[in-house]
Write a protein that holds these residues in place. Structure first.
Motif, mmCIF file in Angstrom:
data_model
loop_
_atom_site.group_PDB
_atom_site.id
_atom_site.type_symbol
_atom_site.label_atom_id
_atom_site.label_comp_id
_atom_site.label_asym_id
_atom_site.label_seq_id
_atom_site.Cartn_x
_atom_site.Cartn_y
_atom_site.Cartn_z
ATOM 1 N N TYR A 37 0.832 -1.211 0.000
ATOM 2 C CA TYR A 37 0.000 0.000 0.000
ATOM 3 C C TYR A 37 0.862 1.255 0.000
ATOM 4 O O TYR A 37 0.531 2.254 -0.646
ATOM 5 C CB TYR A 37 -0.926 -0.018 1.218
ATOM 6 C CG TYR A 37 -1.848 1.182 1.285
ATOM 7 C CD1 TYR A 37 -2.923 1.303 0.419
ATOM 8 C CD2 TYR A 37 -1.632 2.201 2.216
ATOM 9 C CE1 TYR A 37 -3.763 2.404 0.464
ATOM 10 C CE2 TYR A 37 -2.465 3.297 2.279
ATOM 11 C CZ TYR A 37 -3.526 3.402 1.400
ATOM 12 O OH TYR A 37 -4.345 4.493 1.442
ATOM 13 N N SER B 123 3.392 6.397 -5.213
ATOM 14 C CA SER B 123 3.050 6.605 -6.622
ATOM 15 C C SER B 123 2.034 7.730 -6.772
ATOM 16 O O SER B 123 2.096 8.516 -7.724
ATOM 17 C CB SER B 123 2.495 5.310 -7.211
ATOM 18 O OG SER B 123 2.049 5.503 -8.537
ATOM 19 N N ALA B 124 1.114 7.828 -5.818
ATOM 20 C CA ALA B 124 0.092 8.880 -5.875
ATOM 21 C C ALA B 124 0.716 10.264 -5.807
ATOM 22 O O ALA B 124 0.247 11.210 -6.453
ATOM 23 C CB ALA B 124 -0.915 8.688 -4.747
ATOM 24 N N LYS C 136 3.638 1.685 -1.470
ATOM 25 C CA LYS C 136 4.072 1.932 -2.842
ATOM 26 C C LYS C 136 2.993 2.689 -3.616
ATOM 27 O O LYS C 136 3.293 3.540 -4.447
ATOM 28 C CB LYS C 136 4.415 0.621 -3.534
ATOM 29 C CG LYS C 136 5.651 -0.069 -2.963
ATOM 30 C CD LYS C 136 5.929 -1.385 -3.676
ATOM 31 C CE LYS C 136 7.147 -2.076 -3.069
ATOM 32 N NZ LYS C 136 7.409 -3.395 -3.718
ATOM 33 N N ARG C 137 1.740 2.388 -3.310
ATOM 34 C CA ARG C 137 0.636 3.092 -3.966
ATOM 35 C C ARG C 137 0.582 4.554 -3.527
ATOM 36 O O ARG C 137 0.321 5.442 -4.334
ATOM 37 C CB ARG C 137 -0.689 2.398 -3.646
ATOM 38 C CG ARG C 137 -0.817 1.011 -4.248
ATOM 39 C CD ARG C 137 -2.114 0.340 -3.836
ATOM 40 N NE ARG C 137 -3.300 1.073 -4.307
ATOM 41 C CZ ARG C 137 -4.534 0.753 -3.992
ATOM 42 N NH1 ARG C 137 -4.758 -0.290 -3.190
ATOM 43 N NH2 ARG C 137 -5.555 1.447 -4.448
ATOM 44 N N THR C 138 0.817 4.802 -2.235
ATOM 45 C CA THR C 138 0.773 6.197 -1.766
ATOM 46 C C THR C 138 1.934 7.001 -2.350
ATOM 47 O O THR C 138 1.773 8.169 -2.699
ATOM 48 C CB THR C 138 0.801 6.268 -0.231
ATOM 49 O OG1 THR C 138 2.065 5.800 0.264
ATOM 50 C CG2 THR C 138 -0.318 5.451 0.375
ATOM 51 N N GLU D 198 -9.297 6.366 -4.557
ATOM 52 C CA GLU D 198 -8.624 5.076 -4.710
ATOM 53 C C GLU D 198 -7.741 4.769 -3.497
ATOM 54 O O GLU D 198 -7.694 3.628 -3.024
ATOM 55 C CB GLU D 198 -7.784 5.086 -5.989
ATOM 56 C CG GLU D 198 -8.625 5.093 -7.268
ATOM 57 C CD GLU D 198 -7.761 5.214 -8.510
ATOM 58 O OE1 GLU D 198 -6.565 5.517 -8.375
ATOM 59 O OE2 GLU D 198 -8.300 5.019 -9.619
ATOM 60 N N LEU D 199 -7.048 5.800 -2.995
ATOM 61 C CA LEU D 199 -6.193 5.585 -1.834
ATOM 62 C C LEU D 199 -7.010 5.179 -0.605
ATOM 63 O O LEU D 199 -6.642 4.240 0.122
ATOM 64 C CB LEU D 199 -5.387 6.847 -1.521
ATOM 65 C CG LEU D 199 -4.163 7.135 -2.373
ATOM 66 C CD1 LEU D 199 -3.480 8.410 -1.902
ATOM 67 C CD2 LEU D 199 -3.174 5.973 -2.337
ATOM 68 N N GLY E 235 -8.510 1.727 -0.950
ATOM 69 C CA GLY E 235 -7.456 0.740 -0.725
ATOM 70 C C GLY E 235 -7.106 0.600 0.737
ATOM 71 O O GLY E 235 -6.819 -0.511 1.229
#
Length: 331
Positions: free
Chosen positions: A293, A299-300, A295-297, A316-317, A320
């Motif tokens: 997760y 990337s955001a 990595k997603r933040t 989306e964040l 998730g």
């Protein structure tokens, strides 16, 4: 116009280049937001347009050229920025730069363009800027400002002399910050939350964002607990005009939660005033999905700089984040 105390080295280096007649036709200022790159660029531009610079290379502030610059009417200076904050710099703006630089200087001096932020150039604009960089007009100087130079075309970066701006040493930054704030503040916390960028720290303190951040953390916790709808929270943050801070905070909280997962008493936390809340969240999530997760933040954060749909990104964040809790609960 003066510069900030932590910019003295960069100023001396560029002054030496100017004194030697070796100032390049394009400069790329690199560094985090909140380090004063924009003010430095304007101070340099004003100095280069001034005929009566002092011994340190700063503009006199009193001559006709300085008066025109301060009034925003100097015909040999152009500042280029997106039409709206967060939007891209278009190819039309870059064409205007090319046209401006081909004109003869009104006062037989430099023609200077400050482009901020350079990483806001869309693809067509970046390609359009290449011709100007490859075939600079005599006396032309382009100053590009960037917080994310990796988003610039490599061909643009390679045609500029890079000038890097780093956060000042902690003690110096805290002393400067203390002199700028109205009342007692936790300077260390403010600098931790802004990666050591003093101007961002001032903004954080003066805008009351510290208190708002704690409210957002409470909502973030409620989303994880299933007591708040993630889409509704995202929409609320958008209405509060907090898209960029929200993505930054979420990434910061998750990084601290990871630190708490791997060490019960980590040496340092960015959000040192929210240890209790973050520790509770850390107990409710597993390491591997948490790392994914994060990595997603991260990337955001980069996606926001690309001017994507901020509300959709927040939704989306948070969806998730809620899914992490459900994943844990289903085991």
């Amino acid at each position: 116009m003066k510069i900030y105390p932590w910019q003295q080295q960069q100023w001396r280096q560029l002054k030496a280049r100017q004194d030697e007649g070796h100032l390049p036709h394009a400069l790329l200022f690199i560094g985090l937001a909140g380090l004063g790159k924009r003010q430095f660029a304007r101070a340099l531009a004003q100095a280069l347009l001034c005929r009566y610079r002092d011994s340190e290379g700063f503009a006199c502030g009193a001559c006709p050229d300085c008066k025109r610059f301060q009034a925003g009417t100097h015909p040999d200076f152009l500042s280029v920025a997106p039409e709206e904050e967060g939007s891209a710099i278009t190819v039309d703006s870059v064409r205007a730069v090319g046209g401006f630089l081909t004109l003869k200087s009104h006062y037989e001096g430099n023609k200077i363009v400050v482009l901020d932020p350079a990483d806001g150039l869309n693809t067509a604009a970046a390609n359009g800027l290449l011709k100007t960089l490859e075939e600079p007009a005599p006396g032309a100087l382009l100053i590009l400002l960037s917080c994310a130079p990796g988003r610039l075309l490599p061909t643009v970066r390679s045609r500029c002399q890079q000038v890097k701006f780093a956060a000042p040493p902690s003690e110096a930054a805290r002393g400067w910050l203390r002199s700028r704030l109205a009342g007692p503040q936790d300077e260390k916390l403010l600098l931790n939350l802004t990666a050591g960028a003093p101007l961002q720290a001032v903004k954080l303190a003066e805008a009351g964002l510290l208190e708002q951040r704690m409210e957002m953390l409470a909502q973030f916790s409620e989303v994880f607990a299933g007591r708040r709808d993630p889409v509704a929270v995202a929409q609320q943050w958008v209405r509060q005009n907090q898209i960029h801070p929200a993505v930054f905070w979420v990434n910061s909280w998750v990084m601290d939660i990871i630190r708490l997962k791997f060490a019960s008493d980590p040496p340092s936390l960015v959000n040192s005033d929210a240890v209790k809340q973050l520790r509770m969240l850390a107990r409710g999530v597993d390491k591997l999905p948490l790392s994914a997760y994060q990595k997603r933040t991260a990337s955001a954060l980069h996606q926001l700089q690309a001017s994507l749909n901020g509300q959709l990104l927040l939704e989306e964040l948070l969806i998730g984040w809620a899914a992490l809790a459900r994943q844990r609960g289903s085991r």
